[in-house]
Design a protein around this motif. Structure first.
Motif, PDB file in Angstrom:
ATOM      1  N   VAL A  89      12.950 -10.903  22.102  1.00 34.97           N
ATOM      2  CA  VAL A  89      11.506 -11.095  22.194  1.00 34.97           C
ATOM      3  C   VAL A  89      11.133 -11.540  23.605  1.00 34.97           C
ATOM      4  N   LYS A  90       9.875 -11.316  23.941  1.00 32.82           N
ATOM      5  CA  LYS A  90       9.327 -11.743  25.217  1.00 32.82           C
ATOM      6  C   LYS A  90       8.502 -13.010  25.026  1.00 32.82           C
ATOM      7  N   LYS A  91       8.304 -13.728  26.102  1.00 33.11           N
ATOM      8  CA  LYS A  91       7.498 -14.937  26.051  1.00 33.11           C
ATOM      9  C   LYS A  91       6.084 -14.600  25.586  1.00 33.11           C
ATOM     10  N   GLY A  92       5.572 -15.351  24.615  1.00 32.52           N
ATOM     11  CA  GLY A  92       4.232 -15.144  24.095  1.00 32.52           C
ATOM     12  C   GLY A  92       4.143 -14.120  22.981  1.00 32.52           C
ATOM     13  N   GLN A  93       5.247 -13.478  22.629  1.00 25.98           N
ATOM     14  CA  GLN A  93       5.210 -12.455  21.578  1.00 25.98           C
ATOM     15  C   GLN A  93       4.953 -13.115  20.223  1.00 25.98           C
ATOM     16  N   LEU A  94       4.069 -12.491  19.430  1.00 19.79           N
ATOM     17  CA  LEU A  94       3.722 -13.023  18.115  1.00 19.79           C
ATOM     18  C   LEU A  94       4.899 -12.887  17.157  1.00 19.79           C
ATOM     19  N   LEU A  95       5.259 -13.993  16.503  1.00 22.57           N
ATOM     20  CA  LEU A  95       6.383 -14.005  15.577  1.00 22.57           C
ATOM     21  C   LEU A  95       5.934 -14.076  14.123  1.00 22.57           C
ATOM     22  N   ILE A  96       4.965 -14.911  13.862  1.00 21.74           N
ATOM     23  CA  ILE A  96       4.567 -15.151  12.473  1.00 21.74           C
ATOM     24  C   ILE A  96       3.103 -15.579  12.433  1.00 21.74           C
ATOM     25  N   LEU A 158      -6.779 -25.005  15.926  1.00 17.12           N
ATOM     26  CA  LEU A 158      -6.022 -24.987  14.680  1.00 17.12           C
ATOM     27  C   LEU A 158      -5.705 -23.566  14.247  1.00 17.12           C
ATOM     28  N   ILE A 159      -6.679 -22.666  14.379  1.00 21.12           N
ATOM     29  CA  ILE A 159      -6.447 -21.266  14.007  1.00 21.12           C
ATOM     30  C   ILE A 159      -5.385 -20.645  14.913  1.00 21.12           C
ATOM     31  N   ALA A 160      -5.444 -20.972  16.213  1.00 21.25           N
ATOM     32  CA  ALA A 160      -4.452 -20.438  17.151  1.00 21.25           C
ATOM     33  C   ALA A 160      -3.055 -20.934  16.814  1.00 21.25           C
ATOM     34  N   LYS A 161      -2.933 -22.170  16.328  1.00 26.38           N
ATOM     35  CA  LYS A 161      -1.622 -22.721  15.974  1.00 26.38           C
ATOM     36  C   LYS A 161      -1.018 -22.024  14.763  1.00 26.38           C
ATOM     37  N   LYS A 162      -1.841 -21.325  13.994  1.00 24.89           N
ATOM     38  CA  LYS A 162      -1.316 -20.609  12.833  1.00 24.89           C
ATOM     39  C   LYS A 162      -0.800 -19.218  13.203  1.00 24.89           C
ATOM     40  N   SER A 163      -0.827 -18.908  14.477  1.00 25.94           N
ATOM     41  CA  SER A 163      -0.156 -17.717  14.999  1.00 25.94           C
ATOM     42  C   SER A 163       0.970 -18.225  15.895  1.00 25.94           C
ATOM     43  N   ILE A 164       2.196 -18.225  15.374  1.00 27.12           N
ATOM     44  CA  ILE A 164       3.336 -18.795  16.097  1.00 27.12           C
ATOM     45  C   ILE A 164       3.914 -17.735  17.014  1.00 27.12           C
ATOM     46  N   ARG A 165       4.050 -18.087  18.298  1.00 30.51           N
ATOM     47  CA  ARG A 165       4.535 -17.154  19.313  1.00 30.51           C
ATOM     48  C   ARG A 165       5.808 -17.684  19.967  1.00 30.51           C
ATOM     49  N   ALA A 166       6.551 -16.778  20.587  1.00 30.98           N
ATOM     50  CA  ALA A 166       7.797 -17.165  21.270  1.00 30.98           C
ATOM     51  C   ALA A 166       7.469 -17.987  22.507  1.00 30.98           C
ATOM     52  N   PRO A 167       8.037 -19.185  22.655  1.00 26.41           N
ATOM     53  CA  PRO A 167       7.736 -20.010  23.831  1.00 26.41           C
ATOM     54  C   PRO A 167       8.388 -19.502  25.117  1.00 26.41           C
ATOM     55  N   PHE A 168       9.416 -18.664  24.991  1.00 24.63           N
ATOM     56  CA  PHE A 168      10.069 -18.071  26.157  1.00 24.63           C
ATOM     57  C   PHE A 168      10.810 -16.817  25.692  1.00 24.63           C
ATOM     58  N   SER A 169      11.228 -16.013  26.632  1.00 17.87           N
ATOM     59  CA  SER A 169      11.964 -14.780  26.305  1.00 17.87           C
ATOM     60  C   SER A 169      13.402 -15.117  25.905  1.00 17.87           C
TER      61      SER A 169
END
Length: 364
Positions: A89-96, A158-169
């Motif tokens: 995965v890349k940094k910032g990529q949506l995971l869940i 709060l809504i943004a926190k419910k989209s978990i993204r990769a903190p780094f690649s």
């Protein structure tokens, strides 16, 4: 009658005495004919002096430059999964994504309140110029606008926190959640490791501190790829010596473009220091490694022949089947290099004409 009894007893005692005497004589003869057991046959090696090049050796472990267990800050039910186990995965990529429908609806209401507060404030700003409203009313409307704006921003966060993204690649591990699962705050979702480059952490005794420097090259080998050498550079040396072990902690950075190295791997480390020094060495088969310290069986010449004595030694580096002896022996001392299991202190030995099996292979 008494005389007969006395004669019978005397004859009985005489016969028993003769039998016991004969038995003791036979035992004595057998003991006199017994030979002492032959000395144990062992292989021997002498402590030799060698000049080793300035290569320091150590063992270390690989660590990810960055590694985290991805988790959620806000609680919620898993609405969508956007990754697979083992994926890059890349940094910032949506995971869940967690279900945020209720929060989105509440946000719409807060935005309406914000719009109303904005209109009311603008009206108050125009009217205060003509002094149609008091200063306190204007300040109150301004505070209500700021409060509504903060509420909208908090809900968006709060809504943004419910989209978990990769903190780094990096590389993802095994997924730990399923679709529809409710996650409390801080639930583990997946392990994320950055594999390019990797850190190599190891320690060296304090006596080698003068031979270490930042940006010095290190060579690492791992059991998974015994024929490959991974070259890196020292990036950090601990400013303090560990009090318990009297050693220095060192960190090197090793390129890992092919992703062959993984965090947690055990590695053999070699450092080229450029300094040649004399060392006393023995075959590694001569060393008995124990939790309370290393030891050897020293061969000594006594009046009865050759005997052995257990001797504690301090070992250093290991190279190509030989071990550096830091203290405990002198050059020329002979020690047992094979057959130590059957020995004890003071036991007589005889030296085999052949060296230990490991030394025979090395000499071919």
């Amino acid at each position: 009658m008494i005389k007969r009894i006395f004669i019978v007893l005397s004859l009985t005692l005489l016969i028993l005495g003769a039998l016991f005497g004969l038995r003791f004589y036979q035992i004595g003869q057998a003991i006199s004919q017994m030979k002492p057991p032959p000395p144990a046959v062992v292989a021997a090696a002498a402590v030799t002096s060698e000049h080793w090049g300035g290569a320091l050796t150590a063992v270390g472990s690989l660590t990810a430059v960055a590694g985290v267990d991805v988790s959620n800050e806000a609680a919620g039910k898993v609405k969508a999964l956007h990754f697979e186990s083992g994926q890059s995965v890349k940094k910032g990529q949506l995971l869940i994504e967690l279900d945020a429908d209720t929060d989105v609806a509440e946000l719409q209401g807060l935005e309406a309140e914000l719009e109303f507060a904005q209109v009311r404030f603008e009206r108050s700003a125009k009217m205060i110029e003509k002094k149609y409203v008091s200063r306190s009313d204007y300040d109150q409307h301004k505070a209500m606008l700021d409060q509504a704006s903060a509420a909208v921003q908090a809900k968006k966060t709060l809504i943004a926190k419910k989209s978990i993204r990769a903190p780094f690649s990096g590389e993802l591990g095994i997924r730990q959640v399923d679709l529809g699962q409710y996650l409390a705050e801080g639930s583990g979702i997946v392990r994320l490791q950055a594999l390019e480059p990797v850190y190599l952490d190891f320690s060296l005794p304090e006596r080698y501190i003068a031979q270490l420097a930042s940006q010095q090259n290190v060579i690492a080998t791992v059991q998974a790829y015994p024929d490959k050498r991974f070259v890196g550079q020292i990036t950090a040396i601990s400013p303090a010596v560990e009090r318990d072990t009297r050693s220095l902690k060192i960190r090197a950075e090793v390129p890992n473009r092919d992703r062959l190295l993984r965090p947690g791997m055990f590695a053999q480390v070699q450092i080229e220091s450029g300094v040649t020094q004399p060392v006393l060495t023995l075959p590694d088969t001569a060393i008995s490694y124990n939790p309370y310290g290393d030891s050897v069986f020293l061969i000594e010449q006594t009046g009865d022949g050759l005997t052995v004595q257990n001797r504690q030694v301090v070992t250093g580096q290991r190279r190509q089947g030989r071990v550096e002896i830091v203290s405990g022996l002198r050059e020329g001392d002979k020690v047992v290099s094979a057959g130590q299991i059957k020995l004890r202190n003071g036991m007589q030995v005889s030296i085999d004409s052949q060296p230990a099996p490991g030394e025979r292979e090395a000499s071919r």
